[in-house]
Design a protein around this motif. Structure first.
Motif, mmCIF file in Angstrom:
data_model
loop_
_atom_site.group_PDB
_atom_site.id
_atom_site.type_symbol
_atom_site.label_atom_id
_atom_site.label_comp_id
_atom_site.label_asym_id
_atom_site.label_seq_id
_atom_site.Cartn_x
_atom_site.Cartn_y
_atom_site.Cartn_z
ATOM 1 N N SER A 116 -0.622 -2.463 -8.403
ATOM 2 C CA SER A 116 -0.629 -0.850 -8.452
ATOM 3 C C SER A 116 0.513 -0.226 -8.260
ATOM 4 C CB SER A 116 -1.795 -0.187 -7.643
ATOM 5 O OG SER A 116 -1.810 1.267 -7.773
ATOM 6 N N GLU A 117 0.986 0.970 -8.388
ATOM 7 C CA GLU A 117 2.361 1.750 -7.902
ATOM 8 C C GLU A 117 2.073 1.978 -6.515
ATOM 9 O OE1 GLU A 117 4.229 4.699 -10.823
ATOM 10 O OE2 GLU A 117 2.049 5.196 -10.958
ATOM 11 N N VAL A 118 2.990 2.140 -5.534
ATOM 12 C CA VAL A 118 2.801 2.368 -4.244
ATOM 13 C C VAL A 118 2.354 3.825 -4.125
ATOM 14 C CG1 VAL A 118 3.904 2.817 -1.832
ATOM 15 C CG2 VAL A 118 4.850 0.896 -3.710
ATOM 16 N N ARG A 119 1.352 4.036 -3.414
ATOM 17 C CA ARG A 119 0.823 5.581 -3.094
ATOM 18 C C ARG A 119 1.799 6.581 -2.694
ATOM 19 N NH1 ARG A 119 2.931 4.781 0.995
ATOM 20 N NH2 ARG A 119 2.136 4.764 3.274
ATOM 21 N N ILE A 190 -8.372 -14.314 11.593
ATOM 22 C CA ILE A 190 -7.913 -12.992 11.485
ATOM 23 C C ILE A 190 -8.907 -12.466 10.351
ATOM 24 C CG2 ILE A 190 -6.137 -11.431 10.547
ATOM 25 C CD1 ILE A 190 -4.041 -13.507 11.284
ATOM 26 N N GLU A 191 -9.380 -11.090 10.840
ATOM 27 C CA GLU A 191 -10.179 -10.500 9.801
ATOM 28 C C GLU A 191 -9.291 -9.161 9.612
ATOM 29 O OE1 GLU A 191 -14.490 -9.645 10.135
ATOM 30 O OE2 GLU A 191 -14.007 -7.443 9.968
ATOM 31 N N LEU A 192 -8.817 -9.252 8.096
ATOM 32 C CA LEU A 192 -7.960 -7.868 7.650
ATOM 33 C C LEU A 192 -8.934 -6.802 7.273
ATOM 34 C CD1 LEU A 192 -5.522 -10.110 5.617
ATOM 35 C CD2 LEU A 192 -5.110 -9.171 7.694
ATOM 36 N N MET A 193 -8.792 -5.687 7.811
ATOM 37 C CA MET A 193 -9.100 -4.458 7.468
ATOM 38 C C MET A 193 -8.694 -4.201 5.897
ATOM 39 S SD MET A 193 -8.926 -2.257 10.699
ATOM 40 C CE MET A 193 -9.541 -0.455 10.160
ATOM 41 N N PRO A 194 -9.530 -3.653 5.175
ATOM 42 C CA PRO A 194 -9.123 -3.855 3.843
ATOM 43 C C PRO A 194 -7.677 -3.554 3.299
ATOM 44 C CG PRO A 194 -11.153 -2.438 4.084
ATOM 45 C CD PRO A 194 -10.556 -2.648 5.479
ATOM 46 N N VAL A 195 -7.511 -4.788 2.460
ATOM 47 C CA VAL A 195 -6.270 -4.767 1.850
ATOM 48 C C VAL A 195 -6.041 -4.631 0.389
ATOM 49 C CG1 VAL A 195 -4.909 -5.819 3.784
ATOM 50 C CG2 VAL A 195 -6.218 -7.351 2.143
ATOM 51 N N TYR A 196 -7.237 -4.353 -0.240
ATOM 52 C CA TYR A 196 -7.279 -3.985 -1.632
ATOM 53 C C TYR A 196 -6.710 -2.566 -1.875
ATOM 54 C CZ TYR A 196 -12.114 -2.543 -0.286
ATOM 55 O OH TYR A 196 -13.196 -2.131 0.173
ATOM 56 N N GLU A 197 -6.473 -2.234 -3.072
ATOM 57 C CA GLU A 197 -5.774 -0.914 -3.031
ATOM 58 C C GLU A 197 -6.379 0.239 -2.869
ATOM 59 O OE1 GLU A 197 -2.912 0.602 -2.589
ATOM 60 O OE2 GLU A 197 -2.194 -0.788 -3.798
ATOM 61 N N HIS A 198 -5.884 1.204 -2.139
ATOM 62 C CA HIS A 198 -6.641 2.465 -1.985
ATOM 63 C C HIS A 198 -5.626 3.597 -1.790
ATOM 64 C CE1 HIS A 198 -5.457 0.275 1.790
ATOM 65 N NE2 HIS A 198 -5.404 1.540 2.468
ATOM 66 N N GLN A 207 -11.990 3.308 1.363
ATOM 67 C CA GLN A 207 -12.206 4.137 0.145
ATOM 68 C C GLN A 207 -11.136 3.578 -0.791
ATOM 69 O OE1 GLN A 207 -12.735 8.292 0.409
ATOM 70 N NE2 GLN A 207 -14.077 7.966 2.405
ATOM 71 N N GLY A 208 -12.017 2.311 -1.409
ATOM 72 C CA GLY A 208 -10.826 1.572 -2.464
ATOM 73 C C GLY A 208 -10.772 2.190 -3.768
ATOM 74 N N THR A 209 -9.638 1.953 -4.632
ATOM 75 C CA THR A 209 -9.678 2.285 -5.910
ATOM 76 C C THR A 209 -9.363 0.969 -6.847
ATOM 77 O OG1 THR A 209 -7.461 3.139 -5.671
ATOM 78 C CG2 THR A 209 -9.345 4.752 -5.746
ATOM 79 N N GLY A 210 -8.876 0.068 -6.122
ATOM 80 C CA GLY A 210 -8.242 -1.102 -6.832
ATOM 81 C C GLY A 210 -8.884 -2.565 -6.151
ATOM 82 N N PHE A 211 -10.059 -2.880 -6.899
ATOM 83 C CA PHE A 211 -10.635 -4.061 -6.186
ATOM 84 C C PHE A 211 -10.211 -5.357 -6.461
ATOM 85 C CE2 PHE A 211 -13.674 -0.549 -5.801
ATOM 86 C CZ PHE A 211 -14.197 -0.560 -4.440
ATOM 87 N N PHE A 212 -9.361 -5.365 -7.586
ATOM 88 C CA PHE A 212 -8.554 -6.661 -7.813
ATOM 89 C C PHE A 212 -7.135 -6.633 -7.347
ATOM 90 C CE2 PHE A 212 -12.350 -6.275 -10.392
ATOM 91 C CZ PHE A 212 -12.815 -7.559 -10.570
ATOM 92 N N ALA A 213 -6.750 -5.674 -6.805
ATOM 93 C CA ALA A 213 -5.370 -5.572 -6.563
ATOM 94 C C ALA A 213 -4.916 -5.388 -4.819
ATOM 95 C CB ALA A 213 -4.750 -4.153 -7.075
ATOM 96 N N ALA A 214 -4.138 -6.526 -4.516
ATOM 97 C CA ALA A 214 -3.520 -6.326 -3.128
ATOM 98 C C ALA A 214 -2.917 -4.837 -2.837
ATOM 99 C CB ALA A 214 -2.877 -7.576 -2.845
ATOM 100 N N THR A 215 -2.923 -4.263 -2.058
ATOM 101 C CA THR A 215 -2.402 -2.990 -1.880
ATOM 102 C C THR A 215 -0.741 -3.236 -1.861
ATOM 103 O OG1 THR A 215 -1.928 -1.064 -0.495
ATOM 104 C CG2 THR A 215 -2.529 -3.096 0.859
ATOM 105 N N SER A 216 -0.080 -2.240 -2.756
ATOM 106 C CA SER A 216 1.237 -2.430 -2.684
ATOM 107 C C SER A 216 2.029 -1.840 -1.457
ATOM 108 C CB SER A 216 1.674 -1.845 -4.153
ATOM 109 O OG SER A 216 1.109 -0.427 -4.115
#
Length: 620
Positions: A116-119, A190-198, A207-216
């Motif tokens: 994804s694009e960077v927020r 290590i437990e990573l707090m959510p790193v899919y896209e939000h 509150q994610g929007t990209g469940f297949f995308a590692a956050t940019s």
């Protein structure tokens, strides 16, 4: 764990998706780069599911965001749309322009997008998910089930662990410092707090929007693969925090995707999650099950994660998390499907539930009538223990049961003991700041707390910063207060934590029988007036005895009943001067006396300083 393979769309794929049985939907939905036999990209295919759309167009940087130039073809009567463009469009930015039957138009990012694009921008980007060469084969070859192994989890929010001049550190830049710190402090995972896209930093990823995308925010998906690969090569497991039951309501996301509540509940009461402003997913729908199961499979296959921590499981057991609303049967059935699936792929997997309810059999296998998690967060332990340690010592004798009650149910489930991010935000204060007394007394209490926590049955999870006694509560907008380690009292506490973790990891009495009541015995459980506790932990090979004095009173010779005759050697004392204590400790091994005490056939006479915790090792 193999090479990515593009699946051509077939009738079978569509039917399985609709039925909730397609666990690889990401291999034909989304944007895919098509390659020839030599690996050269020759075209790009975009496929989306929007059954209630009148028309679907592609708006992208390569067509000047003019959707009429690239209109998708409906390739299946149930609502699958696709277009293949004979170009290599890697890194192109795109959205779907969905023309609704009511005449309205919505612009949606790709639910199956890999990047994804960077927020604050939110369009999807075409990305080649294939091609990362993993080097963690030995990790998977040697990885064991964790039930009789030590597990000390470091919960990390990547955006605020460390920063570079106030800016986020990329995945591939932070990895060395993170690994060095984790190994130095004795953590196993290590437990990573959510790193899919939000879209919003303030949501911490929940509150994610990209469940297949590692956050940019922190780089590309392959940069995150590199981080995980390096952790594995250094013997560190990775658990991913995952929100399963509800989705963000931002207009570019999955919510109301084709003008209808496609993946959510149709019923307003069940759908609207007022607490978080999100929409609850309906796991009675096949497409919802296929979507989420594919997402979990994707992270296992392409990011090699070792576990998922499922957030807000109470909302999956009961509608809106409220028992009075009734049991959420469809979500429970789906949790059982997830359990069967992930453990069929990896029998060493960690599937933990963040659950505050008393719902039964959460960590029992599905074939025994359970839900199928293999771990559950022990929220009762966390609440009781922290409420006890907040008290001034003069009031602790009236709350003695807050430390003993946890053992009544400690073996009902397979527990993780969590001191997580939720306990150090929203004006709750950091762990050490919760402790009573003067500044130095807070640290003495905190050493008590950490010793009780680390020697209690159950695996462990600790939020970042608490290993060096961060004073301020967590602020996700800045990095941890690393400068505290320059102060002797914080450096001394961090040394104590490291030594405690070393004892934990190298003495199997503290972890081998975490889920077996034969591995624990109270030795002093009813000394309310002195607030002294003692217990033994057992493995097949050793016996350890823990003694805690949770008031400032000093005892030159406190009598502790023990089960076996012989000597007991002090291997850790929280009151040593190297930990900022007063240095009163038991230097020589203590021999047992034959007179019974506290229901035990023998006893020790222990020098027990105020606010001190001691670990003894039994020798015949």
């Amino acid at each position: 764990m193999g090479r990515y393979i593009k699946l051509a769309f077939t009738e079978s794929h569509a039917n399985l998706y609709l039925l909730g049985k397609n666990y690889l939907a990401h291999q034909f939905l989304g944007a895919h780069l098509n390659k020839d036999d030599d690996g050269n990209i020759i075209s790009t295919t975009f496929t989306v599911y929007a059954p209630n759309a009148k028309e679907v167009r592609l708006i992208a940087d390569f067509n000047n965001y003019e959707g009429w130039k690239h209109v998708l073809t409906k390739i299946h009567p149930q609502g699958f749309w696709s277009i293949t463009i004979p170009k290599d469009l890697e890194w192109a930015t795109y959205k779907y322009e969905i023309h609704l039957k009511n005449g309205k138009i919505s612009h949606k990012s790709d639910p199956f997008g890999y990047f994804s694009e960077v927020r604050p921008s939110n369009a999807s980007k075409v990305y080649d998910i294939d091609g990362y060469h993993w080097k963690d084969h030995d990790w998977f070859k040697n990885k064991k089930k964790v039930y009789d192994q030590p597990m000390l989890i470091y919960e990390v929010h990547l955006g605020s662990w460390q920063r570079n001049n106030g800016q986020f550190r990329p995945y591939n830049e932070v990895v060395k410092d993170l690994i060095d710190h984790v190994k130095y402090n004795g953590f196993t995972h290590i437990e990573l707090m959510p790193v899919y896209e939000h879209p919003l930093d303030d949501s911490w990823g929940y509150q994610g929007t990209g469940f297949f995308a590692a956050t940019s925010r922190f780089g590309s998906p392959k940069d995150l693969m590199y981080l995980i690969d390096q952790c594995h090569q250094h013997g560190i497991g990775i658990i991913m925090d995952w929100v399963l039951g509800h989705i963000n309501k931002d207009d570019f996301g999955l919510f109301n995707f084709d003008g209808t509540y496609l993946y959510e509940y149709e019923d307003t009461f069940k759908r609207e999650n007022i607490t978080w402003g999100t929409a609850n997913l309906d796991f009675n729908k096949g497409i919802t099950k296929s979507f989420m199961m594919s997402a979990l499979t994707f992270w296992m296959d392409y990011f090699h994660v070792d576990g998922f921590r499922i957030d807000a499981v109470s909302h999956l057991f009961y509608y809106l998390g409220d028992e009075s609303n009734g049991i959420n049967e469809e979500a429970i059935a789906f949790l059982k499907e997830i359990s069967a699936h992930v453990f069929s792929k990896d029998e060493t997997f960690i599937l933990s539930a963040e659950d505050s309810t008393a719902f039964p059999l959460v960590t029992k296998p599905t074939f025994l009538g359970g839900i199928g998690f293999n771990y559950k967060w022990n929220m009762g332990f966390m609440n009781d223990v922290l409420s006890y340690f907040k008290l001034d010592p003069i009031y602790r004798k009236h709350n003695h049961d807050k430390l003993t009650f946890g053992l009544v149910y400690a073996f009902n489930e397979q527990f993780i003991l969590p001191f997580s991010h939720d306990e150090v935000v929203h004006l709750k204060g950091s762990l050490v700041s919760k402790m009573p007394g003067s500044y130095e007394q807070k640290f003495a209490h905190y050493r008590n707390l950490m010793t009780f926590y680390m020697t209690h049955p159950g695996k462990k999870l600790l939020f970042m910063g608490q290993e060096f006694a961060q004073i301020a509560e967590w602020d996700f907008k800045k990095e941890l207060d690393w400068n505290l380690l320059k102060f002797p009292i914080h450096d001394a506490f961090n040394r104590y934590f490291r030594d405690l973790a070393h004892v934990y990891k190298h003495h199997d009495a503290l972890y081998q029988k975490d889920h077996d009541p034969s591995g624990f015995k109270w030795l002093i459980v009813d000394h309310k007036d002195t607030s002294v506790f003692a217990y033994a932990r057992y493995s097949d090979n050793e016996v350890l005895v823990m003694v805690h004095n949770l008031t400032p009173n000093y005892y030159q010779s406190y009598e502790v009943g023990v089960p076996f005759e012989g000597t007991y050697e002090e291997i850790l004392n929280s009151n040593k001067d190297i930990y900022n204590g007063t240095n009163l400790y038991n230097g020589l091994p203590l021999k047992t006396y034959k007179e019974p005490r506290n229901g035990q056939p023998y006893h020790l006479k222990v020098q027990l300083s105020g606010l001190t915790s001691i670990i003894f090792k039994y020798k015949k």
